[in-house]
Design an enzyme around this catalytic site. Structure first.
Site, PDB file in Angstrom:
ATOM      1  NE  ARG A 116      -3.959  -4.671  -4.879  1.00 36.66           N
ATOM      2  CZ  ARG A 116      -3.169  -4.384  -3.833  1.00 36.66           C
ATOM      3  NH1 ARG A 116      -2.713  -5.356  -3.075  1.00 36.66           N
ATOM      4  NH2 ARG A 116      -2.858  -3.146  -3.560  1.00 36.66           N
ATOM      5  NE  ARG A 142       0.333  -7.111  -5.859  1.00 35.14           N
ATOM      6  CZ  ARG A 142       0.631  -6.333  -4.832  1.00 35.14           C
ATOM      7  NH1 ARG A 142       1.333  -6.793  -3.825  1.00 35.14           N
ATOM      8  NH2 ARG A 142       0.243  -5.067  -4.827  1.00 35.14           N
ATOM      9  NE  ARG A 152      -0.202   1.685   2.837  1.00 34.39           N
ATOM     10  CZ  ARG A 152      -0.598   0.430   2.575  1.00 34.39           C
ATOM     11  NH1 ARG A 152      -1.262  -0.254   3.471  1.00 34.39           N
ATOM     12  NH2 ARG A 152      -0.333  -0.118   1.410  1.00 34.39           N
ATOM     13  NE  ARG A 167      -0.484   0.645  -4.219  1.00 33.44           N
ATOM     14  CZ  ARG A 167      -0.489  -0.541  -4.835  1.00 33.44           C
ATOM     15  NH1 ARG A 167      -0.605  -0.604  -6.155  1.00 33.44           N
ATOM     16  NH2 ARG A 167      -0.408  -1.638  -4.152  1.00 33.44           N
ATOM     17  CE  LYS A 220       2.547  -4.058   3.108  1.00 28.89           C
ATOM     18  NZ  LYS A 220       3.004  -3.536   1.799  1.00 28.89           N
TER      19      LYS A 220
HETATM   20  P1  AMP Z   1      -2.324  -2.677   0.059  1.00 24.76           P
HETATM   21  O1  AMP Z   1      -3.143  -3.877  -0.275  1.00 24.76           O
HETATM   22  O2  AMP Z   1      -1.749  -2.741   1.447  1.00 24.76           O
HETATM   23  O3  AMP Z   1      -1.298  -2.361  -0.983  1.00 24.76           O
HETATM   24  O4  AMP Z   1      -3.349  -1.433   0.082  1.00 24.76           O
HETATM   25  C1  AMP Z   1      -4.074  -1.084  -1.080  1.00 24.76           C
HETATM   26  C2  AMP Z   1      -4.568   0.336  -0.976  1.00 24.76           C
HETATM   27  O5  AMP Z   1      -5.455   0.446   0.160  1.00 24.76           O
HETATM   28  C3  AMP Z   1      -3.483   1.390  -0.712  1.00 24.76           C
HETATM   29  O6  AMP Z   1      -2.848   1.825  -1.915  1.00 24.76           O
HETATM   30  C4  AMP Z   1      -4.321   2.501  -0.088  1.00 24.76           C
HETATM   31  O7  AMP Z   1      -5.080   3.197  -1.041  1.00 24.76           O
HETATM   32  C5  AMP Z   1      -5.294   1.710   0.793  1.00 24.76           C
HETATM   33  N1  AMP Z   1      -4.752   1.479   2.154  1.00 24.76           N
HETATM   34  C6  AMP Z   1      -4.412   0.286   2.717  1.00 24.76           C
HETATM   35  N2  AMP Z   1      -3.966   0.463   3.950  1.00 24.76           N
HETATM   36  C7  AMP Z   1      -4.027   1.784   4.203  1.00 24.76           C
HETATM   37  C8  AMP Z   1      -3.670   2.605   5.311  1.00 24.76           C
HETATM   38  N3  AMP Z   1      -3.166   2.070   6.431  1.00 24.76           N
HETATM   39  N4  AMP Z   1      -3.859   3.933   5.212  1.00 24.76           N
HETATM   40  C9  AMP Z   1      -4.375   4.472   4.096  1.00 24.76           C
HETATM   41  N5  AMP Z   1      -4.697   3.785   3.009  1.00 24.76           N
HETATM   42  C10 AMP Z   1      -4.524   2.444   3.052  1.00 24.76           C
END
Ligand code: AMP
Length: 275
Positions: free
Chosen positions: A224, A195, A160, A235, A84
Site C-alpha cells: 500500500r 505488509r 475513527r 496515522r 483488524k
Molecule cells: P485503513 O485501511 O483502515 O488503514 O485506512 C487507510 C486510510 O484510509 C487511513 O489512513 C485514512 O487515510 C483513510 N480512512 C479509512 N477509514 C477512515 C475513517 N473512518 N476516517 C477517516 N479516514 C479513514
C-alpha cells in the site's frame, strides 16, 4: 433483527449412537458354534457401523462448532496493522456478517477515480484522516444496503473520530459489541512496513511473519502507498488523538483484546467476545 448470536448444534451433532448387541457365548455343538459365529459377525458389523457413525458425528460437530444463527453488529477498532483486516476474515467466516472496511472502500474509490476517491487520495497517502463528511456519507449509504440489514454488519476502521461516532448515533445505528485490538507501536511499525496484499483475493501477508506463497501469488502482491514508516507514525498520531473519544462513545460495549499474540489466539478471544 435479533442481536444475540448463538452457537447452534445441528440435529446430527445431538444424535446419540445406537447400542451395540452383546457378543454371544460360544456353545458346544457345531450348530451352536455356527450360530455363535454369525452372531459374532453381526456384532462386529454393528460395531463397525457404530464407529463410522461416531466419526461422522464428530466430524459434523467440528464443522458446526461456529455455526451462528443470528448476527451481532460489530465494530472492530485498533491502530494501523493491529490485525483488524486479518481478524475480519475469520469473523466473516464464523459469523457471516457483512464486512465494511472504510480503508478498502476508499482505496476502491481512489482506483475507480470517483469524486470521493479524488478527495481522499492525498489525505490517505500522507497518513492523514479523510475528512469526516466524505467518509460518513459513504458509510451511511453502505449501511442502508440490504446485506447489512439481513446479515448484520462488521464495521472495520469506522468510526475513527468522535464526529463519526456521533453520525452513527444520529442515524440510529448502534453496535452490539466494539472490539479494540491493542498492539505496541514498535510492533505496529514492523507490521506496516512488511505488509503486502494480494489484489486478487484481498488476502494480507507479511514479508517475514507470513510470506505469500512463492510464485504467482507472491509476484502479484503489492504494498500500500501509505504503508511507509513515516505515514504509519502519522496515522498512529491520529489514532491516539481520537482513541479517548471512541472509548467514551462505547464505554459499555468495548472489549479490549491483546492483539500482540498469535493470530489464532486473538481470533479465539474475539469469538468469545462475540457470543
Ligand atoms: P485503513 O485501511 O483502515 O488503514 O485506512 C487507510 C486510510 O484510509 C487511513 O489512513 C485514512 O487515510 C483513510 N480512512 C479509512 N477509514 C477512515 C475513517 N473512518 N476516517 C477517516 N479516514 C479513514
Amino acid at each position: 433483527m435479533s442481536t444475540r448470536a448463538t452457537i447452534a448444534p445441528t440435529r446430527a451433532t445431538m444424535r446419540s449412537t445406537r447400542s451395540v448387541p452383546a457378543v454371544g457365548r460360544v456353545q458346544s455343538s457345531a450348530k451352536a458354534s455356527m450360530g455363535a459365529k454369525v452372531q459374532m459377525m453381526s456384532a462386529r458389523k454393528a460395531m463397525g457401523e457404530r464407529v463410522q457413525m461416531k466419526a461422522r458425528s464428530q466430524q459434523t460437530a467440528r464443522a458446526t462448532r461456529f455455526v451462528v444463527t443470528a448476527a451481532k453488529n460489530t465494530i472492530i477498532a485498533g491502530a494501523p496493522a493491529s490485525g483488524k483486516g486479518t481478524q475480519c476474515e475469520g469473523i466473516v467466516e464464523n459469523f457471516g456478517l457483512t464486512h465494511i472496511s472504510t480503508g478498502d472502500m476508499l482505496r476502491a474509490a481512489v482506483k475507480a477515480g470517483t469524486d470521493a476517491g479524488k478527495a481522499a487520495k492525498e489525505f490517505m497517502d500522507a497518513g492523514k484522516l479523510v475528512p469526516d463528511e466524505v467518509i460518513i456519507a459513504m458509510v451511511k449509504d453502505r449501511l442502508g444496503e440490504e446485506d447489512c440489514k439481513t446479515k448484520g454488519w462488521l464495521l472495520d476502521g469506522f468510526p475513527r473520530t468522535g464526529a463519526q461516532a456521533d453520525a452513527l448515533v444520529e442515524i440510529g445505528v448502534s453496535p452490539d459489541v466494539v472490539l479494540l485490538l491493542n498492539v505496541p507501536d514498535e510492533e505496529l511499525i514492523k507490521r506496516v512496513v512488511g505488509r503486502r496484499s494480494d489484489p486478487e483475493t484481498g488476502k494480507i501477508y507479511h514479508v517475514d511473519y507470513f510470506p505469500a506463497p512463492a510464485g504467482e501469488v507472491a509476484d502479484r502482491c503489492i504494498q500500500r502507498s501509505d504503508d511507509t514508516e513515516e505515514a504509519c507514525r502519522s496515522r498512529l498520531g491520529y489514532y491516539y488523538e481520537n482513541l479517548e473519544a471512541l472509548k467514551n462513545a462505547y464505554s459499555d460495549k468495548m472489549v479490549s483484546i491483546d492483539g500482540n499474540q498469535d493470530k489464532a489466539l486473538v481470533g479465539e478471544l474475539i469469538a468469545k467476545a462475540m457470543v
